[in-house]
Design an enzyme around this catalytic site. Structure first.
Site, mmCIF file in Angstrom:
data_model
loop_
_atom_site.group_PDB
_atom_site.id
_atom_site.type_symbol
_atom_site.label_atom_id
_atom_site.label_comp_id
_atom_site.label_asym_id
_atom_site.label_seq_id
_atom_site.Cartn_x
_atom_site.Cartn_y
_atom_site.Cartn_z
ATOM 1 N N ALA A 42 -7.006 1.066 -3.168
ATOM 2 C CA ALA A 42 -8.522 1.327 -4.113
ATOM 3 C C ALA A 42 -9.618 1.403 -3.083
ATOM 4 C CB ALA A 42 -8.886 0.221 -5.148
ATOM 5 N N GLY A 223 -8.707 -0.194 16.842
ATOM 6 C CA GLY A 223 -9.667 -1.283 17.324
ATOM 7 C C GLY A 223 -11.049 -0.769 17.682
ATOM 8 N N ALA A 250 -11.284 -3.797 5.890
ATOM 9 C CA ALA A 250 -10.507 -2.327 5.408
ATOM 10 C C ALA A 250 -11.269 -1.627 6.189
ATOM 11 C CB ALA A 250 -11.748 -2.746 3.927
ATOM 12 N N ALA A 251 -11.276 -1.876 8.083
ATOM 13 C CA ALA A 251 -11.549 -1.228 8.813
ATOM 14 C C ALA A 251 -10.307 0.006 9.201
ATOM 15 C CB ALA A 251 -11.973 -1.653 9.979
ATOM 16 N N GLY A 252 -8.986 -0.056 8.990
ATOM 17 C CA GLY A 252 -8.215 0.833 8.585
ATOM 18 C C GLY A 252 -8.209 1.403 7.575
ATOM 19 N N ASP A 253 -8.215 1.121 6.106
ATOM 20 C CA ASP A 253 -8.983 1.829 5.409
ATOM 21 C C ASP A 253 -9.673 2.356 4.810
ATOM 22 O OD1 ASP A 253 -6.953 0.083 3.908
ATOM 23 O OD2 ASP A 253 -8.159 -1.520 3.523
HETATM 24 O O1 RIB Z 1 -7.022 -4.231 4.538
HETATM 25 C C1 RIB Z 1 -7.740 -5.029 3.906
HETATM 26 C C2 RIB Z 1 -7.141 -4.718 2.470
HETATM 27 O O2 RIB Z 1 -5.816 -5.413 2.872
HETATM 28 C C3 RIB Z 1 -7.778 -6.507 1.886
HETATM 29 O O3 RIB Z 1 -8.780 -5.227 0.912
HETATM 30 C C4 RIB Z 1 -6.583 -5.902 0.554
HETATM 31 O O4 RIB Z 1 -7.208 -6.852 -0.490
HETATM 32 C C5 RIB Z 1 -5.434 -6.019 0.953
HETATM 33 O O5 RIB Z 1 -4.847 -5.548 0.436
#
Ligand code: RIB
Length: 302
Positions: A42, A223, A250-253
């Protein structure tokens, strides 16, 4: 505008801010608690859509208040959520995140409904793969569902970007050969390959073992040091801007989202990585997962 499909997890994050992450057996007092939309899948879908892409998501939630809030947040940035399945008997995924003053975190995920994602649901919704330019997945849903996505993406000639988080040993080779770009961080790369990843040379060697198993390209995030792109015959380093991190959640996301966003617009992998490092350099300066995602205009100012 690029079209993207994200297959993955949705979690409601319970975030506790502390001065220092407690050690085993230690009790500490936290400073603040917040409930923030998250989940790697998400977060990525939300970030791509906030940057301006046309995004659809496939995943699973429970029939509960957290599920409703997560869908509302995705709708706020116009993610198509019609292929998110709702389960009566499973709760929406949750994550418990501790963030310390340095911005570093530790995360425990309770998958709940995320683990209900089945190969059959993916096959039934394969028109979403037909309709997109790039497919993105992570590993917070069952591996068989991810294998199905990658198989279909390969058959249909789509780019498949896999963020192998949370990492596991021995990802099936049948999955790796269908992955166009794999995006681990150094720790995930070490877990995936069983090889040391302490130096640039070690990272390149470890990444090459995945290329030997069929992955086209490996982008390793480092990083604050940036990222390395490793291909069969060469590698290139991409430094990132120095910033003061307050929360690395969420930096990776965000990096994955920035990468996929630019690839879906037809940019080269190199251009996409440069953009992705800028997106994540903003995210670490803000608190929370989806609450930290910048707009396209904000990224251009970096
Ligand atoms: O990458 C961060 C996410 O990892 C968080 O939002 C948490 O829900 C896990 O899925």
């Amino acid at each position: 505008m690029g079209k993207l499909l994200v297959v993955g997890s949705l979690n409601m994050d319970t975030v506790v801010n502390v001065s220092k992450i407690p050690q085993r057996g230690e009790t500490i007092l936290g400073k603040e608690i917040s409930y923030i939309p998250g989940g790697k899948g998400a977060n990525q879908a939300y970030a791509m859509a906030k940057l301006g892409a046309d995004v659809a998501m496939i995943g699973c939630i429970g029939a509960d208040a957290n599920g409703v809030k997560l869908i509302q947040n995705l709708h706020a940035v116009h993610v198509n959520t019609k292929a998110i399945q709702v389960f009566e008997k499973q709760p929406t995924g949750t994550a418990f995140i501790t963030v310390e003053e340095t911005g570093e975190n530790s995360i425990i995920v309770i998958p709940g409904a995320n683990f209900e994602l089945k190969r059959e649901w993916i096959i039934e919704h394969q028109n979403y793969i037909d309709d997109c330019d790039v497919v993105v997945a992570q590993l917070e849903t069952p591996i068989d569902s991810i294998c199905a996505v990658a198989e279909l993406a390969k058959q249909k000639g789509k780019k498949m970007l896999l963020d192998p988080a949370p990492a596991c040993e021995n990802l099936p080779e049948s999955l790796l050969k269908n992955v166009s770009i794999l995006k681990p961080n150094e720790t995930e790369l070490q877990i995936l390959t069983g090889k040391p990843t302490n130096t640039e040379q070690q990272i390149v060697e470890a990444a090459k073992t995945l290329i030997d198993k069929g992955v086209e390209k490996v982008v390793v995030t480092l990083g604050e040091k940036g990222a390395i792109l490793v291909t069969k015959n060469e590698y290139q380093m991409f430094p990132s801007k120095k910033v003061k991190a307050v929360d690395t959640t969420a930096a990776g996301d965000a990096f994955t989202a920035g990468l996929a966003f630019k690839l879906s617009e037809g940019c080269s992998c190199e251009e996409a990585i440069q953009f992705a490092t800028k997106v994540s350099s903003i995210v670490v300066t803000r608190k929370g997962a989806q609450t930290s995602i910048p707009t396209y205009e904000e990224v251009l100012e970096v």
